[in-house]
Design a protein around this motif. Structure first.
Motif, PDB file in Angstrom:
ATOM      1  N   GLU A  28       0.797  -1.120  -0.144  1.00  0.00           N
ATOM      2  CA  GLU A  28      -0.140  -0.023   0.062  1.00  0.00           C
ATOM      3  C   GLU A  28       0.785   1.062  -0.028  1.00  0.00           C
ATOM      4  O   GLU A  28       1.495   1.452   0.976  1.00  0.00           O
ATOM      5  N   VAL A  29       1.167   1.883  -0.964  1.00  0.00           N
ATOM      6  CA  VAL A  29       2.015   2.956  -1.378  1.00  0.00           C
ATOM      7  C   VAL A  29       1.461   4.237  -0.643  1.00  0.00           C
ATOM      8  O   VAL A  29       2.127   5.002  -0.050  1.00  0.00           O
ATOM      9  N   PHE A  30       0.114   4.525  -0.511  1.00  0.00           N
ATOM     10  CA  PHE A  30      -0.275   5.470   0.021  1.00  0.00           C
ATOM     11  C   PHE A  30      -1.501   5.473   0.533  1.00  0.00           C
ATOM     12  O   PHE A  30      -2.534   4.565  -0.121  1.00  0.00           O
ATOM     13  N   ASN A  31      -1.835   5.903   1.945  1.00  0.00           N
ATOM     14  CA  ASN A  31      -2.999   5.804   2.606  1.00  0.00           C
ATOM     15  C   ASN A  31      -3.232   7.204   2.885  1.00  0.00           C
ATOM     16  O   ASN A  31      -2.546   7.774   3.877  1.00  0.00           O
ATOM     17  N   ALA A  32      -4.588   7.816   2.675  1.00  0.00           N
ATOM     18  CA  ALA A  32      -4.828   9.052   2.962  1.00  0.00           C
ATOM     19  C   ALA A  32      -5.111   9.415   4.386  1.00  0.00           C
ATOM     20  O   ALA A  32      -4.822  10.529   5.044  1.00  0.00           O
ATOM     21  N   ARG A  33      -5.834   8.436   5.109  1.00  0.00           N
ATOM     22  CA  ARG A  33      -6.030   8.648   6.550  1.00  0.00           C
ATOM     23  C   ARG A  33      -4.866   8.690   7.277  1.00  0.00           C
ATOM     24  O   ARG A  33      -4.261   9.365   8.140  1.00  0.00           O
ATOM     25  N   VAL A  34      -3.630   7.612   6.977  1.00  0.00           N
ATOM     26  CA  VAL A  34      -2.510   7.563   7.643  1.00  0.00           C
ATOM     27  C   VAL A  34      -1.551   8.909   7.274  1.00  0.00           C
ATOM     28  O   VAL A  34      -1.177   9.636   8.281  1.00  0.00           O
ATOM     29  N   PHE A  35      -1.603   9.481   6.140  1.00  0.00           N
ATOM     30  CA  PHE A  35      -0.997  10.555   5.898  1.00  0.00           C
ATOM     31  C   PHE A  35      -1.290  11.791   6.432  1.00  0.00           C
ATOM     32  O   PHE A  35      -0.824  12.578   6.951  1.00  0.00           O
ATOM     33  N   ARG A  36      -2.760  11.829   6.434  1.00  0.00           N
ATOM     34  CA  ARG A  36      -3.502  12.977   7.253  1.00  0.00           C
ATOM     35  C   ARG A  36      -3.136  12.962   8.621  1.00  0.00           C
ATOM     36  O   ARG A  36      -3.178  14.371   9.058  1.00  0.00           O
ATOM     37  N   GLN A  37      -3.136  11.888   9.262  1.00  0.00           N
ATOM     38  CA  GLN A  37      -2.956  12.003  10.609  1.00  0.00           C
ATOM     39  C   GLN A  37      -1.362  12.261  10.921  1.00  0.00           C
ATOM     40  O   GLN A  37      -1.133  13.075  11.957  1.00  0.00           O
ATOM     41  N   GLN A  38      -0.468  11.766  10.118  1.00  0.00           N
ATOM     42  CA  GLN A  38       0.661  11.832  10.619  1.00  0.00           C
ATOM     43  C   GLN A  38       1.637  12.960   9.732  1.00  0.00           C
ATOM     44  O   GLN A  38       2.756  13.452   9.966  1.00  0.00           O
ATOM     45  N   VAL A  39       1.209  13.483   8.445  1.00  0.00           N
ATOM     46  CA  VAL A  39       2.039  14.388   7.665  1.00  0.00           C
ATOM     47  C   VAL A  39       1.102  15.526   7.368  1.00  0.00           C
ATOM     48  O   VAL A  39       1.451  16.624   7.896  1.00  0.00           O
ATOM     49  N   ALA A  40       0.327  15.505   6.602  1.00  0.00           N
ATOM     50  CA  ALA A  40      -0.463  16.779   6.188  1.00  0.00           C
ATOM     51  C   ALA A  40      -1.819  16.282   5.577  1.00  0.00           C
ATOM     52  O   ALA A  40      -2.178  15.093   5.022  1.00  0.00           O
ATOM     53  N   ASP A  41      -2.797  17.410   5.414  1.00  0.00           N
ATOM     54  CA  ASP A  41      -4.126  16.974   5.108  1.00  0.00           C
ATOM     55  C   ASP A  41      -4.029  17.128   3.435  1.00  0.00           C
ATOM     56  O   ASP A  41      -3.706  18.064   2.844  1.00  0.00           O
TER      57      ASP A  41
END
Length: 54
Positions: A28-41
């Motif tokens: 899974e190269v990208f996951n919006a929920r994880v990215f939003r929580q840990q990096v940026a919206d």
């Protein structure tokens, strides 16, 4: 996704987790929920990568 914060503020290294066996792998190269929580919206939803052996 594995998110690693770097020494520069607001910079992160994002690496996909890879699950594999003798047949190939799934990542899974990208996951919006994880990215939003840990990096940026962001608006990007998800990106997957797979490899199957021939």
């Amino acid at each position: 996704m594995i998110v690693e914060r770097l020494s520069i503020p607001e910079v992160a290294r994002v690496r996909p987790r890879r699950f594999g066996d003798a047949r190939g792998y799934f990542s899974e190269v990208f996951n919006a929920r994880v990215f939003r929580q840990q990096v940026a919206d962001v608006e990007f939803v998800q990106d997957n990568e797979a490899l199957s052996g021939a």
